[in-house]
Design a protein around this motif. Structure first.
Motif, PDB file in Angstrom:
ATOM      1  N   ALA A   1      -4.579  -1.410  -7.145  1.00 24.22           N
ATOM      2  CA  ALA A   1      -4.206  -1.220  -5.739  1.00 24.22           C
ATOM      3  C   ALA A   1      -5.362  -1.609  -4.812  1.00 24.22           C
ATOM      4  O   ALA A   1      -5.142  -2.221  -3.756  1.00 24.22           O
ATOM      5  CB  ALA A   1      -3.812   0.235  -5.496  1.00 24.22           C
ATOM      6  N   ILE A   2      -6.593  -1.265  -5.206  1.00 18.54           N
ATOM      7  CA  ILE A   2      -7.765  -1.633  -4.401  1.00 18.54           C
ATOM      8  C   ILE A   2      -7.917  -3.148  -4.348  1.00 18.54           C
ATOM      9  O   ILE A   2      -8.215  -3.730  -3.297  1.00 18.54           O
ATOM     10  CB  ILE A   2      -9.035  -0.971  -4.973  1.00 18.54           C
ATOM     11  N   GLU A   3      -7.711  -3.809  -5.487  1.00 13.87           N
ATOM     12  CA  GLU A   3      -7.790  -5.268  -5.531  1.00 13.87           C
ATOM     13  C   GLU A   3      -6.694  -5.895  -4.667  1.00 13.87           C
ATOM     14  O   GLU A   3      -6.932  -6.884  -3.958  1.00 13.87           O
ATOM     15  CB  GLU A   3      -7.665  -5.747  -6.978  1.00 13.87           C
TER      16      GLU A   3
ATOM     17  N   ASN B   1       0.825  -1.209   0.000  1.00 12.19           N
ATOM     18  CA  ASN B   1       0.000   0.000   0.000  1.00 12.19           C
ATOM     19  C   ASN B   1       0.860   1.260   0.000  1.00 12.19           C
ATOM     20  O   ASN B   1       0.505   2.254  -0.645  1.00 12.19           O
ATOM     21  CB  ASN B   1      -0.944  -0.012   1.205  1.00 12.19           C
ATOM     22  N   LYS B   2       1.987   1.227   0.710  1.00 14.00           N
ATOM     23  CA  LYS B   2       2.902   2.378   0.669  1.00 14.00           C
ATOM     24  C   LYS B   2       3.403   2.617  -0.749  1.00 14.00           C
ATOM     25  O   LYS B   2       3.502   3.768  -1.202  1.00 14.00           O
ATOM     26  CB  LYS B   2       4.081   2.152   1.623  1.00 14.00           C
ATOM     27  N   PHE B   3       3.710   1.529  -1.452  1.00 12.64           N
ATOM     28  CA  PHE B   3       4.191   1.645  -2.831  1.00 12.64           C
ATOM     29  C   PHE B   3       3.125   2.271  -3.726  1.00 12.64           C
ATOM     30  O   PHE B   3       3.402   3.217  -4.474  1.00 12.64           O
ATOM     31  CB  PHE B   3       4.579   0.261  -3.359  1.00 12.64           C
ATOM     32  N   PHE B   4       1.892   1.759  -3.642  1.00  7.46           N
ATOM     33  CA  PHE B   4       0.823   2.262  -4.506  1.00  7.46           C
ATOM     34  C   PHE B   4       0.451   3.705  -4.147  1.00  7.46           C
ATOM     35  O   PHE B   4       0.208   4.525  -5.043  1.00  7.46           O
ATOM     36  CB  PHE B   4      -0.410   1.362  -4.414  1.00  7.46           C
ATOM     37  N   LEU B   5       0.406   4.024  -2.861  1.00  2.00           N
ATOM     38  CA  LEU B   5       0.071   5.386  -2.458  1.00  2.00           C
ATOM     39  C   LEU B   5       1.115   6.379  -2.968  1.00  2.00           C
ATOM     40  O   LEU B   5       0.768   7.463  -3.463  1.00  2.00           O
ATOM     41  CB  LEU B   5      -0.029   5.469  -0.935  1.00  2.00           C
ATOM     42  N   THR B   6       2.389   6.002  -2.863  1.00  2.00           N
ATOM     43  CA  THR B   6       3.463   6.885  -3.345  1.00  2.00           C
ATOM     44  C   THR B   6       3.415   7.036  -4.856  1.00  2.00           C
ATOM     45  O   THR B   6       3.508   8.155  -5.393  1.00  2.00           O
ATOM     46  CB  THR B   6       4.830   6.335  -2.924  1.00  2.00           C
ATOM     47  N   LEU B   7       3.254   5.914  -5.563  1.00  2.00           N
ATOM     48  CA  LEU B   7       3.241   5.942  -7.025  1.00  2.00           C
ATOM     49  C   LEU B   7       2.061   6.743  -7.561  1.00  2.00           C
ATOM     50  O   LEU B   7       2.232   7.625  -8.418  1.00  2.00           O
ATOM     51  CB  LEU B   7       3.190   4.510  -7.562  1.00  2.00           C
ATOM     52  N   VAL B   8       0.863   6.451  -7.062  1.00  2.27           N
ATOM     53  CA  VAL B   8      -0.336   7.133  -7.575  1.00  2.27           C
ATOM     54  C   VAL B   8      -0.315   8.615  -7.217  1.00  2.27           C
ATOM     55  O   VAL B   8      -0.692   9.468  -8.035  1.00  2.27           O
ATOM     56  CB  VAL B   8      -1.608   6.455  -7.026  1.00  2.27           C
ATOM     57  N   SER B   9       0.151   8.942  -6.014  1.00  2.00           N
ATOM     58  CA  SER B   9       0.243  10.357  -5.623  1.00  2.00           C
ATOM     59  C   SER B   9       1.193  11.106  -6.546  1.00  2.00           C
ATOM     60  O   SER B   9       0.921  12.250  -6.949  1.00  2.00           O
ATOM     61  CB  SER B   9       0.719  10.471  -4.171  1.00  2.00           C
ATOM     62  N   ALA B  10       2.314  10.476  -6.899  1.00  2.00           N
ATOM     63  CA  ALA B  10       3.283  11.110  -7.804  1.00  2.00           C
ATOM     64  C   ALA B  10       2.679  11.319  -9.192  1.00  2.00           C
ATOM     65  O   ALA B  10       2.882  12.375  -9.818  1.00  2.00           O
ATOM     66  CB  ALA B  10       4.541  10.253  -7.900  1.00  2.00           C
ATOM     67  N   ILE B  11       1.920  10.327  -9.683  1.00  2.00           N
ATOM     68  CA  ILE B  11       1.297  10.454 -11.006  1.00  2.00           C
ATOM     69  C   ILE B  11       0.269  11.579 -11.011  1.00  2.00           C
ATOM     70  O   ILE B  11       0.209  12.398 -11.940  1.00  2.00           O
ATOM     71  CB  ILE B  11       0.641   9.124 -11.427  1.00  2.00           C
ATOM     72  N   ILE B  12      -0.560  11.636  -9.959  1.00  2.00           N
ATOM     73  CA  ILE B  12      -1.579  12.681  -9.878  1.00  2.00           C
ATOM     74  C   ILE B  12      -0.939  14.059  -9.807  1.00  2.00           C
ATOM     75  O   ILE B  12      -1.349  15.003 -10.505  1.00  2.00           O
ATOM     76  CB  ILE B  12      -2.501  12.450  -8.662  1.00  2.00           C
ATOM     77  N   ALA B  13       0.094  14.196  -8.967  1.00  3.47           N
ATOM     78  CA  ALA B  13       0.778  15.486  -8.836  1.00  3.47           C
ATOM     79  C   ALA B  13       1.403  15.908 -10.166  1.00  3.47           C
ATOM     80  O   ALA B  13       1.315  17.086 -10.565  1.00  3.47           O
ATOM     81  CB  ALA B  13       1.849  15.398  -7.751  1.00  3.47           C
ATOM     82  N   SER B  14       2.012  14.958 -10.864  1.00  4.24           N
ATOM     83  CA  SER B  14       2.611  15.273 -12.158  1.00  4.24           C
ATOM     84  C   SER B  14       1.549  15.672 -13.173  1.00  4.24           C
ATOM     85  O   SER B  14       1.729  16.627 -13.943  1.00  4.24           O
ATOM     86  CB  SER B  14       3.395  14.053 -12.681  1.00  4.24           C
TER      87      SER B  14
END
Length: 212
Positions: free
Chosen positions: A78-80, A33-46
């Motif tokens: 990530a939800i799955e 979950n830490k991996f997905f939260l970091t990755l998705v947050s970075a994509i959204i911010a970008s």
């Protein structure tokens, strides 16, 4: 007929392994979950930072649309993964409780009336619900409300909403250039309408001028 139940020494060794397996699944789920939260947050911010740059170029806008679409797919996965991790944790907890039952660790300590008064390793309400867990065959039951898993699922759902909005905006930019000033004006006008409820006089005036 000889007793086929394992000895106490074997149960203690298996119990130690069950505790380790439970901890491993909890840590694995959190690391994922830490991996997905970091990755998705970075994509959204970008993506959000790239909107203004891409508003004047349809190729960039198409790339931005693909970026948000990929983010939606990643967040859905990530939800799955979150749900699968919860199932593994529940299964590990079930095995742990089976061994605790055989060792007598689920028995309430004399002179204590609380169901928590035993030597079982349980720190949450779900872990302490021994009766429900032992009798239930459904490891896939729904996630408890307001639990850590439930809160993470809500965070992912919020991310998907942001990503879908990003897809809509970027798709609109592919069709035609985005007028940022017009969007700000419309958003400000909509906010003002929400902050000033429509009066009965306004409704009557609107009905009076509307065509029949």
């Amino acid at each position: 007929m000889p007793d086929s139940s394992p000895s106490k020494d074997i149960l203690l060794k298996v119990y130690d392994s069950a505790i380790a397996e439970y901890r491993f699944n909890v840590q694995l789920s959190w690391d994922r979950n830490k991996f997905f939260l970091t990755l998705v947050s970075a994509i959204i911010a970008s993506g959000v930072g790239f909107i203004k740059v891409a508003s004047e170029n349809r190729v960039d806008s198409a790339f931005l649309f693909c970026l948000f679409a990929v983010a939606v797919a990643i967040t859905s996965y990530a939800i799955e993964t979150l749900s699968t991790g919860k199932k593994y944790i529940r299964e590990a907890n079930y095995k742990k409780m089976l061994i605790e039952r055989e060792l007598g660790l689920l028995n309430t300590i004399p002179n204590f009336n609380s169901p928590r008064s035993n030597f079982a390793v349980a720190v949450t309400g779900g872990q302490r619900n021994f009766g429900s867990m032992m009798l239930s065959e459904d490891i896939k039951k729904s996630i408890s409300q307001k639990s850590i898993t439930d809160n993470l699922a809500k965070i992912y759902a919020g991310m998907i909403v942001i990503e879908i909005i990003g897809c809509i905006i970027s798709a609109g930019m592919v069709i035609g250039p985005l007028d940022m000033q017009a969007i700000k004006t419309n958003v400000r006008s909509f906010a003002e309408r929400l902050s000033h409820p429509i009066s009965q006089t306004d409704v009557k005036r609107s009905l009076a001028v509307s065509p029949h």
